[in-house]
Design a protein around this motif. Structure first.
Motif, PDB file in Angstrom:
ATOM      1  N   MET A   1      -1.656   3.656  10.761  1.00 10.94           N
ATOM      2  CA  MET A   1      -2.120   2.449  10.289  1.00 10.94           C
ATOM      3  C   MET A   1      -3.228   3.045   8.916  1.00 10.94           C
ATOM      4  SD  MET A   1      -5.753   0.406  11.943  1.00 10.94           S
ATOM      5  CE  MET A   1      -6.673   1.838  11.514  1.00 10.94           C
ATOM      6  N   LYS A   2      -3.089   2.178   8.108  1.00 13.33           N
ATOM      7  CA  LYS A   2      -3.799   2.577   6.991  1.00 13.33           C
ATOM      8  C   LYS A   2      -5.310   1.886   6.970  1.00 13.33           C
ATOM      9  CE  LYS A   2      -1.956   2.361   2.746  1.00 13.33           C
ATOM     10  NZ  LYS A   2      -1.904   3.497   2.283  1.00 13.33           N
ATOM     11  N   THR A   3      -6.394   2.747   6.637  1.00  7.52           N
ATOM     12  CA  THR A   3      -7.568   2.271   6.891  1.00  7.52           C
ATOM     13  C   THR A   3      -8.033   1.874   5.295  1.00  7.52           C
ATOM     14  OG1 THR A   3      -8.200   3.469   8.884  1.00  7.52           O
ATOM     15  CG2 THR A   3     -10.038   2.857   7.535  1.00  7.52           C
ATOM     16  N   LEU A   4      -8.638   0.702   5.176  1.00  2.00           N
ATOM     17  CA  LEU A   4      -8.905   0.494   3.848  1.00  2.00           C
ATOM     18  C   LEU A   4     -10.682   0.267   3.832  1.00  2.00           C
ATOM     19  CD1 LEU A   4      -6.296  -2.087   3.408  1.00  2.00           C
ATOM     20  CD2 LEU A   4      -6.373  -0.032   2.167  1.00  2.00           C
ATOM     21  N   TYR A   5     -11.289   0.940   3.203  1.00  2.00           N
ATOM     22  CA  TYR A   5     -12.921   0.925   3.233  1.00  2.00           C
ATOM     23  C   TYR A   5     -13.320  -0.027   2.016  1.00  2.00           C
ATOM     24  CZ  TYR A   5     -12.313   4.804   6.632  1.00  2.00           C
ATOM     25  OH  TYR A   5     -12.219   5.559   7.736  1.00  2.00           O
ATOM     26  N   GLY A   6     -13.509  -1.216   2.106  1.00  2.00           N
ATOM     27  CA  GLY A   6     -13.990  -2.016   1.066  1.00  2.00           C
ATOM     28  C   GLY A   6     -12.894  -2.869   0.152  1.00  2.00           C
ATOM     29  N   ILE A   7     -13.088  -3.637  -0.239  1.00  2.00           N
ATOM     30  CA  ILE A   7     -12.173  -4.598  -1.120  1.00  2.00           C
ATOM     31  C   ILE A   7     -11.541  -3.762  -2.014  1.00  2.00           C
ATOM     32  CG2 ILE A   7     -11.901  -6.768  -2.322  1.00  2.00           C
ATOM     33  CD1 ILE A   7     -14.164  -7.967  -1.034  1.00  2.00           C
ATOM     34  N   ASP A   8     -12.307  -3.091  -2.822  1.00  2.00           N
ATOM     35  CA  ASP A   8     -11.870  -2.022  -4.100  1.00  2.00           C
ATOM     36  C   ASP A   8     -10.904  -1.091  -3.617  1.00  2.00           C
ATOM     37  OD1 ASP A   8     -13.547  -3.645  -5.383  1.00  2.00           O
ATOM     38  OD2 ASP A   8     -15.022  -2.035  -5.647  1.00  2.00           O
ATOM     39  N   SER A   9     -10.645  -1.028  -2.161  1.00  2.00           N
ATOM     40  CA  SER A   9      -9.862   0.280  -1.893  1.00  2.00           C
ATOM     41  C   SER A   9      -8.420  -0.456  -1.632  1.00  2.00           C
ATOM     42  CB  SER A   9     -10.320   0.843  -0.510  1.00  2.00           C
ATOM     43  OG  SER A   9     -10.285   0.230   0.559  1.00  2.00           O
ATOM     44  N   VAL A  10      -8.113  -1.875  -1.571  1.00  2.00           N
ATOM     45  CA  VAL A  10      -6.967  -2.377  -1.446  1.00  2.00           C
ATOM     46  C   VAL A  10      -6.059  -2.220  -2.592  1.00  2.00           C
ATOM     47  CG1 VAL A  10      -5.539  -4.607  -0.798  1.00  2.00           C
ATOM     48  CG2 VAL A  10      -8.194  -4.011   0.023  1.00  2.00           C
ATOM     49  N   PRO A  11      -4.953  -1.665  -2.536  1.00  2.00           N
ATOM     50  CA  PRO A  11      -4.149  -1.183  -3.631  1.00  2.00           C
ATOM     51  C   PRO A  11      -3.576  -2.718  -4.058  1.00  2.00           C
ATOM     52  CG  PRO A  11      -2.991  -0.202  -1.618  1.00  2.00           C
ATOM     53  CD  PRO A  11      -4.218  -1.013  -1.347  1.00  2.00           C
ATOM     54  N   ASN A  12      -3.621  -2.851  -5.754  1.00  2.00           N
ATOM     55  CA  ASN A  12      -3.224  -3.715  -6.380  1.00  2.00           C
ATOM     56  C   ASN A  12      -1.975  -4.581  -5.970  1.00  2.00           C
ATOM     57  OD1 ASN A  12      -5.593  -3.844  -7.838  1.00  2.00           O
ATOM     58  ND2 ASN A  12      -4.540  -2.393  -9.276  1.00  2.00           N
ATOM     59  N   ASP A  13      -1.002  -3.519  -5.333  1.00  2.00           N
ATOM     60  CA  ASP A  13       0.431  -4.120  -5.064  1.00  2.00           C
ATOM     61  C   ASP A  13       0.641  -4.459  -3.526  1.00  2.00           C
ATOM     62  OD1 ASP A  13       0.050  -1.531  -4.250  1.00  2.00           O
ATOM     63  OD2 ASP A  13       2.007  -0.736  -5.051  1.00  2.00           O
ATOM     64  N   TRP A  14      -0.576  -4.487  -2.865  1.00  2.00           N
ATOM     65  CA  TRP A  14      -0.560  -4.761  -1.494  1.00  2.00           C
ATOM     66  C   TRP A  14       0.281  -6.184  -1.135  1.00  2.00           C
ATOM     67  CZ3 TRP A  14      -1.836  -1.922   2.558  1.00  2.00           C
ATOM     68  CH2 TRP A  14      -1.761  -2.354   3.679  1.00  2.00           C
ATOM     69  N   PRO A  15       1.230  -5.851  -0.093  1.00  2.00           N
ATOM     70  CA  PRO A  15       2.056  -7.237   0.141  1.00  2.00           C
ATOM     71  C   PRO A  15       1.560  -8.198   0.759  1.00  2.00           C
ATOM     72  CG  PRO A  15       2.346  -5.115   1.797  1.00  2.00           C
ATOM     73  CD  PRO A  15       1.246  -4.581   0.763  1.00  2.00           C
ATOM     74  N   ALA A  16       2.225  -9.364   0.827  1.00  2.00           N
ATOM     75  CA  ALA A  16       1.585 -10.582   1.466  1.00  2.00           C
ATOM     76  C   ALA A  16       1.378 -10.085   2.859  1.00  2.00           C
ATOM     77  CB  ALA A  16       2.852 -11.713   1.088  1.00  2.00           C
ATOM     78  N   SER A  17       0.322 -10.938   3.452  1.00  2.00           N
ATOM     79  CA  SER A  17       0.009 -10.369   4.800  1.00  2.00           C
ATOM     80  C   SER A  17      -0.402 -11.495   5.556  1.00  2.00           C
ATOM     81  CB  SER A  17      -1.294  -9.582   4.548  1.00  2.00           C
ATOM     82  OG  SER A  17      -1.243  -8.280   3.826  1.00  2.00           O
ATOM     83  N   ALA A  18      -0.453 -11.407   6.870  1.00  2.00           N
ATOM     84  CA  ALA A  18      -0.931 -12.052   8.153  1.00  2.00           C
ATOM     85  C   ALA A  18      -2.208 -11.118   8.523  1.00  2.00           C
ATOM     86  CB  ALA A  18       0.134 -12.033   9.266  1.00  2.00           C
ATOM     87  N   VAL A  19      -3.365 -12.063   8.728  1.00  2.00           N
ATOM     88  CA  VAL A  19      -4.665 -11.509   8.537  1.00  2.00           C
ATOM     89  C   VAL A  19      -5.420 -12.058   9.702  1.00  2.00           C
ATOM     90  CG1 VAL A  19      -6.845 -10.873   7.078  1.00  2.00           C
ATOM     91  CG2 VAL A  19      -4.810 -11.197   5.875  1.00  2.00           C
TER      92      VAL A  19
END
Length: 315
Positions: A1-19
């Protein structure tokens, strides 16, 4: 699992997601069922799975006086969510900046711009944005605009039983019912902390204990004696666990967690970060008239711990 700390840590090329968004306190069986449903939906729609949660209970900032004790720390929560094998967890710092975001901006910044959400799974009482102004109706309206679908978690069990909730689990731990709490959690109630030096009374009595620091992570159950486990760097040991202030002695801090590890000689745990997990409560905390009856009781406690954990005496 990738842990993302805050919005700014989400890669720009993050794929389409179910959230799915929520507090996920305890990551209990209800939460795990939600995540399993999210993963199934993501698999059908070929989406990444993302859990969005917070570093603290929102009430810790908005209304500290009414904020409940959390079942797990932020790090414990991340570790438990990782067990579900989602693609990522986005941990948001619940601060004044986040809590003051207008509802539309909250959705646009987090779900749309950062995570490219195509499917959103939330509870019926989900609120978002400044003052909780955003509701399910607005979430769906924005979904129509931004291109994501919304589904609600069915929080009523079909058999009419009480649904699993963090509140219910807190109540159980508050009464010492760790076995039932563990059943609802889907994992043992666990406290994580640094082993510190204590008054060495256990060693003097012949039962040396590992004493956890007062700032340990996780909700400590009611005072009493428990059968459980101590885990240190992946090694798990059977243990008799005491929670409370040891009323036989004066000047002991409230809610002290001490674990006597069975059958280990010269096990040095000082300054180690360990986990103490609770399996079953043996008895409440009692003040004894002297040392001898206390030692006799501890010996009996250890025998009962062995039976509960299936660890026969080595003697």
């Amino acid at each position: 699992m990738k842990t993302l700390y805050g919005i700014d840590s989400v890669p720009n090329d993050w794929p389409a997601s179910a959230v799915s968004i929520g507090k996920f306190d305890g990551v209990h069986t209800g939460h795990r069922a939600v995540i399993a449903e999210l993963k199934a939906i993501a698999d059908r729609k070929q989406l990444a799975t993302v859990v969005v949660t917070f570093d603290r209970h929102p009430l810790a900032l908005l209304s500290p006086a009414t904020c409940p004790s959390t079942l797990v720390s932020a790090q414990q929560k991340l570790d438990l969510i990782a067990e579900t094998e989602v693609d990522a967890t986005l941990l948001l710092e619940f601060n004044h900046a986040l809590s003051s975001l207008p509802p539309r901006e909250f959705i646009e910044r987090i779900l749309v711009t950062a995570l490219h959400a195509r499917f959103v799974l939330v509870g019926r009482d989900f609120r978002f944005g400044t003052g909780g102004a955003g509701d399910i109706a607005l979430l769906r309206d924005l979904g129509t605009e931004f291109g994501y679908e919304v589904a609600l978690i069915d929080d009523v069990k079909p058999d009419g039983q009480r649904r699993v909730s963090s509140t219910w689990i807190r109540e159980l731990l508050g009464s010492g019912a760790v076995t039932e709490a563990g059943r609802l959690l889907g994992h043992l109630p666990t406290v994580r902390g640094v082993v510190v030096h204590g008054a060495a009374r256990g060693r003097e009595l012949g039962f040396p204990t590992a004493n956890l620091s007062a700032d340990s992570d996780g909700l400590i159950p009611a005072d009493g004696v428990y059968a459980g486990w101590l885990t240190d760097a992946g090694s798990r040991y059977p243990a008799a666990i005491s929670v409370g202030n040891n009323p036989t002695f004066d000047g002991v801090a409230q809610k002290q967690v001490e674990a006597y590890v069975l059958d280990e000689v010269d096990l040095d745990l000082y300054d180690h970060v360990v986990e103490v997990s609770f399996v079953e409560r043996i008895r409440g905390m009692v003040a004894y008239s002297g040392i001898d009856p206390l030692i006799a009781q501890i010996r009996d406690d250890v025998v009962r711990v062995r039976l509960i954990l299936g660890r026969e005496s080595l003697g």
